[in-house]
Motif scaffolding. Structure first.
Motif, PDB file in Angstrom:
ATOM      1  N   ALA A 145       8.652 -20.314 -24.736  1.00 17.05           N
ATOM      2  CA  ALA A 145       7.820 -20.451 -25.767  1.00 17.05           C
ATOM      3  C   ALA A 145       6.366 -19.980 -25.093  1.00 17.05           C
ATOM      4  O   ALA A 145       5.711 -19.178 -25.869  1.00 17.05           O
ATOM      5  N   ALA A 146       6.040 -20.457 -23.976  1.00 14.60           N
ATOM      6  CA  ALA A 146       4.945 -20.493 -23.326  1.00 14.60           C
ATOM      7  C   ALA A 146       4.890 -19.560 -21.888  1.00 14.60           C
ATOM      8  O   ALA A 146       5.931 -19.282 -21.398  1.00 14.60           O
ATOM      9  N   THR A 147       3.540 -19.241 -21.747  1.00 14.18           N
ATOM     10  CA  THR A 147       3.653 -18.473 -20.157  1.00 14.18           C
ATOM     11  C   THR A 147       3.764 -19.194 -19.401  1.00 14.18           C
ATOM     12  O   THR A 147       3.093 -20.663 -19.234  1.00 14.18           O
ATOM     13  N   PRO A 148       4.598 -19.298 -18.406  1.00 13.11           N
ATOM     14  CA  PRO A 148       4.985 -19.948 -17.132  1.00 13.11           C
ATOM     15  C   PRO A 148       3.702 -20.635 -16.354  1.00 13.11           C
ATOM     16  O   PRO A 148       2.580 -19.964 -16.140  1.00 13.11           O
ATOM     17  N   VAL A 149       3.699 -21.911 -15.879  1.00 10.36           N
ATOM     18  CA  VAL A 149       2.875 -22.404 -15.155  1.00 10.36           C
ATOM     19  C   VAL A 149       3.427 -22.901 -14.005  1.00 10.36           C
ATOM     20  O   VAL A 149       4.286 -23.689 -13.638  1.00 10.36           O
ATOM     21  N   LYS A 150       2.489 -22.602 -12.672  1.00 17.76           N
ATOM     22  CA  LYS A 150       2.897 -23.054 -11.389  1.00 17.76           C
ATOM     23  C   LYS A 150       2.864 -24.614 -11.343  1.00 17.76           C
ATOM     24  O   LYS A 150       1.739 -25.245 -11.656  1.00 17.76           O
ATOM     25  N   THR A 151       3.894 -25.387 -10.865  1.00 17.06           N
ATOM     26  CA  THR A 151       4.021 -26.718 -10.992  1.00 17.06           C
ATOM     27  C   THR A 151       4.056 -27.502  -9.585  1.00 17.06           C
ATOM     28  O   THR A 151       4.558 -26.378  -8.685  1.00 17.06           O
ATOM     29  N   PRO A 152       3.670 -28.514  -9.132  1.00 13.33           N
ATOM     30  CA  PRO A 152       3.063 -29.480 -10.086  1.00 13.33           C
ATOM     31  C   PRO A 152       1.581 -29.058 -10.568  1.00 13.33           C
ATOM     32  O   PRO A 152       0.842 -28.131  -9.667  1.00 13.33           O
ATOM     33  N   LEU A 153       1.071 -29.409 -11.632  1.00 13.58           N
ATOM     34  CA  LEU A 153      -0.091 -29.148 -12.075  1.00 13.58           C
ATOM     35  C   LEU A 153      -1.131 -30.098 -11.667  1.00 13.58           C
ATOM     36  O   LEU A 153      -1.256 -31.047 -12.053  1.00 13.58           O
ATOM     37  N   ILE A 154      -1.849 -29.528 -10.490  1.00 14.08           N
ATOM     38  CA  ILE A 154      -3.021 -30.189 -10.055  1.00 14.08           C
ATOM     39  C   ILE A 154      -4.245 -29.558 -10.039  1.00 14.08           C
ATOM     40  O   ILE A 154      -4.368 -28.623  -9.571  1.00 14.08           O
ATOM     41  N   GLY A 155      -5.344 -30.021 -10.905  1.00 18.09           N
ATOM     42  CA  GLY A 155      -6.543 -29.535 -11.247  1.00 18.09           C
ATOM     43  C   GLY A 155      -5.997 -28.320 -12.394  1.00 18.09           C
ATOM     44  O   GLY A 155      -5.656 -28.895 -13.333  1.00 18.09           O
ATOM     45  N   VAL A 156      -6.770 -27.184 -12.193  1.00 18.24           N
ATOM     46  CA  VAL A 156      -6.705 -26.281 -13.367  1.00 18.24           C
ATOM     47  C   VAL A 156      -5.238 -25.765 -13.314  1.00 18.24           C
ATOM     48  O   VAL A 156      -4.640 -25.472 -12.206  1.00 18.24           O
ATOM     49  N   PRO A 157      -4.789 -25.176 -14.302  1.00 24.70           N
ATOM     50  CA  PRO A 157      -3.457 -24.326 -14.505  1.00 24.70           C
ATOM     51  C   PRO A 157      -3.530 -23.206 -13.929  1.00 24.70           C
ATOM     52  O   PRO A 157      -4.500 -22.295 -13.919  1.00 24.70           O
ATOM     53  N   ARG A 158      -2.430 -22.681 -13.128  1.00 22.95           N
ATOM     54  CA  ARG A 158      -2.138 -21.408 -12.666  1.00 22.95           C
ATOM     55  C   ARG A 158      -1.041 -20.694 -13.076  1.00 22.95           C
ATOM     56  O   ARG A 158       0.273 -21.242 -13.362  1.00 22.95           O
TER      57      ARG A 158
END
Length: 710
Positions: free
Chosen positions: A694-707
């Protein structure tokens, strides 16, 4: 070879690549020049040969004369695709593919293998992992929908391109929907808690029928392509991109008029897969429900009760905190002392749940630090009977809720903190618990109107910061005035905190300088969650309904005017959006890799009209245009989701959620949606939901702002 550094620096990347070349050389089968040749399209002779036999079908009918292609999709060296083999389906739909892969890659970064069957405008497909290839495959409409939905964020025309973690995990997610070896619906969709208990299986079958309509006639293919082409984007010319777009842009206007939804009309043209939707949905997303087993009913043997929030590790595994000890609906639920972990495709992780470390009714606070360790805020959720000792202790509730600690776990699930947790820093009824990029842990103390900072993750150095307007003489049993709830970190490493009861927003920098944020022109109303986007802009969920139970009992408010507030990082005027996109007690929120905002709604109002047997309308997820990529004609704050939100009967009252490296949306069913707010016994729900692609992938772990995880 240890490849754990591959998500770090470019140096790590080249180290991996060199290691692969040495591996190929050491086998005697591949020298460095052979890998170069493979990358550019030439496939050398190799002992790693294999054969895939399969059948192309439409429902139970074989499809003859389809051109079958096998592609290897690699995620190293920037990502590339290579065709390994081709065949043509026989009269009975059968085909045979002979192929070879470099053995070194199978041990390190196995490719994703895509099998595509094409004839005219029809494209059918299935997908498997390069290191786990079945000897037999069935390619049909169901495998096509499963593959295209799970890989919705990685499909570009007829090619796959994306990050290694997300691509590998998406193979397993596709298998949650259709079994590659048989082409049948997966047991995950067929059995509880899905099956005939939610509309997810009928939605999946309806999408399969859409593809079946395309197989039946060219005109239906053209209608499908037109219906899924987005304004401002290249025209869709194949089924894979069409179904991927249905996940990325899942709603059509003028709900509930069936004639306004072209996909629903197409699903009726060749309804060979049943059960299918009898009427159009608010959206075409697939909401796959998980309870930790093949059950729905709540009892003491459940895995989950009241999942509150979530954090993902580098491999995409989901760490979920749990409010209550599992109990039947009418039994008192005490503070949970378990931490849950799930595979990236929803299966319970081996060894989960984890115990110890001082866990005690964790609420909304969970985070991973830069070392991959998991921090949990022990809010101490429990029914009043547990607090006063009326309910006898049980194996999962050895001590009363403590409300005064955070717990720390190794990435293996082993507790690092002791039985009482870490208590320094005046922690009291902690909610939001967040790490910054330097490993400082920030804790919102809802019970005493302060914030605790644990520098570098060292609990011996914990500091406490009172928020503006806090009462220094506040007693532990007194109701707090501010109720700090959620935390987000901006690009400068500052912590932003929502004041739920004060209806204010606060900010603290690493030096401990505390200030109230001036957001003139907008009004906070019982705010809950907060998230940063990649540029450091902030999004705040205004519940307009929830005075959180924090020392004092739950005190519900009006709830008739929920909103989202966008606070630009450049200091320009904030934007407030009221009641659009299906907002209904917005609680948590998350920003995806395209800076689109997803809002998790807790439910419906007014509360006072609800009885014990009142069944609320289906809960929805809201989606808004953010500061990044927006559909053409939209700007920041415009609702992408319809006025209903993206609803599903698989959802209950949602508090937290998140986006993983595959672009899957995870939603936590924290409380039941039947009846009013029941806080005295067991309000917790026992499930979470994954929405593939559903969503655009996010680099994890999420620490600080999303990438963005490309």
């Amino acid at each position: 070879m240890d490849i754990s550094c591959r998500r770090g620096s470019i140096v790590c990347f080249y180290a991996i690549l060199i290691g692969l070349l040495l591996t190929f050389s050491s086998t005697g089968s591949y020298a460095a020049r052979d890998w170069q040749s493979f990358h550019t399209g030439w496939l050398p002779v190799s002992p790693a040969a294999d054969t895939i036999k399969g059948t192309v079908k439409s429902h139970q009918f074989p499809l003859v004369g389809y051109r079958i292609s096998l592609y290897a999709n690699f995620t190293i060296a920037g990502g590339f695709q290579r065709k390994l083999a081709t065949a043509v389906s026989e009269e009975d739909g059968s085909f045979s593919l002979h192929f070879r892969l470099p053995p070194g890659l199978l041990e390190t970064m196995p490719p994703v293998l895509l099998v595509v069957a094409e004839k005219g405008e029809v494209t059918l497909a299935t997908v498997v992992a390069g290191n786990d290839v079945p000897s037999k495959l069935v390619v049909n409409e169901r495998t096509t929908v499963a593959m295209a939905t799970a890989f919705a964020q990685f499909i570009h025309g007829k090619k796959l391109r994306g990050n290694h973690v997300g691509m590998q995990n998406a193979v397993k997610m596709a298998a949650n929907m259709a079994v590659p070896s048989t082409g049948l619906v997966s047991p995950v969709l067929l059995q509880k808690p899905n099956g005939n208990e939610t509309s997810t299986l009928p939605t999946f079958n309806a999408l399969s029928n859409v593809v079946a309509a395309c197989v039946a006639t060219q005109q239906h293919c053209e209608q499908l392509f037109a219906a899924t082409t987005q304004v401002g984007e290249a025209p869709v010319d194949n089924v894979l991109q069409a179904i991927a777009n249905a996940a990325r842009y899942p709603s059509y206007p003028y709900y509930p008029q069936d004639s306004a939804d072209p996909l629903f009309l197409l699903s009726l043209a060749a309804p060979v897969y049943q059960p299918a939707l009898p009427q159009r949905p608010t959206n075409w997303l697939l909401f796959i429900k998980f309870t930790g087993g093949n059950y729905s009913a709540q009892d003491q043997f459940n895995l989950i009760n009241g999942p509150g929030n979530i954090a993902f590790d580098a491999e995409g595994s989901a760490w979920i905190l749990n409010n209550y000890v599992p109990k039947a609906t009418n039994e008192n639920a005490c503070a949970s002392q378990r931490l849950l972990r799930f595979q990236p495709w929803g299966e319970t992780y081996p060894g989960s749940p984890y115990y110890g470390g001082g866990l005690s009714g964790a609420g909304f606070g969970i985070t991973l630090d830069p070392r991959g360790r998991i921090w949990v805020g022990n809010f101490g959720f429990e029914s009043p009977a547990c607090a006063d000792g009326t309910v006898p202790p049980d194996p999962d509730n050895k001590i009363p809720a403590t409300h005064n600690s955070v717990s720390l776990f190794h990435k293996s699930g082993r507790p690092i903190s002791r039985e009482q947790g870490f208590t320094r820093g005046n922690i009291w009824w902690p909610q939001g618990t967040v790490s910054d990029r330097r490993g400082n842990i920030w804790v919102a103390n809802c019970g005493n109107d302060t914030v605790t900072m644990i520098p570098g993750g060292n609990p011996l150095l914990a500091k406490n910061f009172p928020l503006p307007g806090s009462n220094p003489d506040l007693q532990p049993t007194e109701s707090p005035s501010l109720k700090p709830f959620a935390i987000a970190i901006d690009r400068r490493g500052r912590a932003w905190i929502t004041g739920n009861k004060s209806e204010r927003l606060y900010r603290i920098d690493r030096r401990g300088r505390v200030e109230e944020v001036d957001i003139a022109g907008v009004e906070l109303s019982w705010p809950m969650g907060i998230s940063s986007d990649s540029k450091g802009n902030m999004w705040v969920s205004n519940s307009d309904a929830v005075n959180v139970p924090c020392v004092d009992p739950l005190d519900t408010q009006g709830g008739g005017n929920p909103s989202m507030v966008f606070i630009p990082a450049d200091g320009s005027a904030p934007v407030q959006v009221f009641g659009q996109g299906g907002l209904s007690i917005p609680w948590g929120n998350a920003v995806d890799g395209s800076d689109t905002i997803w809002v998790f709604n807790f439910g419906h109002t007014p509360f006072e009209d609800a009885q014990e047997d009142t069944v609320w309308p289906d809960t929805g997820v809201s989606r808004f245009c953010g500061s990044g990529e927006c559909p053409q004609g939209m700007s920041v704050g415009d609702a992408i989701s319809p006025d209903t939100g993206y609803t599903s009967d698989a959802l209950e009252r949602i508090t937290g959620g998140g986006i993983d490296p595959s672009g899957n949306l995870w939603l936590l069913n924290n409380w039941k949606k039947i009846g009013p707010f029941v806080y005295d016994t067991n309000p917790g729900s026992n499930s979470f939901v994954i929405v593939p692609g559903a969503a655009t992938p996010v680099k994890t772990p999420l620490i600080g702002v999303p990438r963005h995880f490309r």
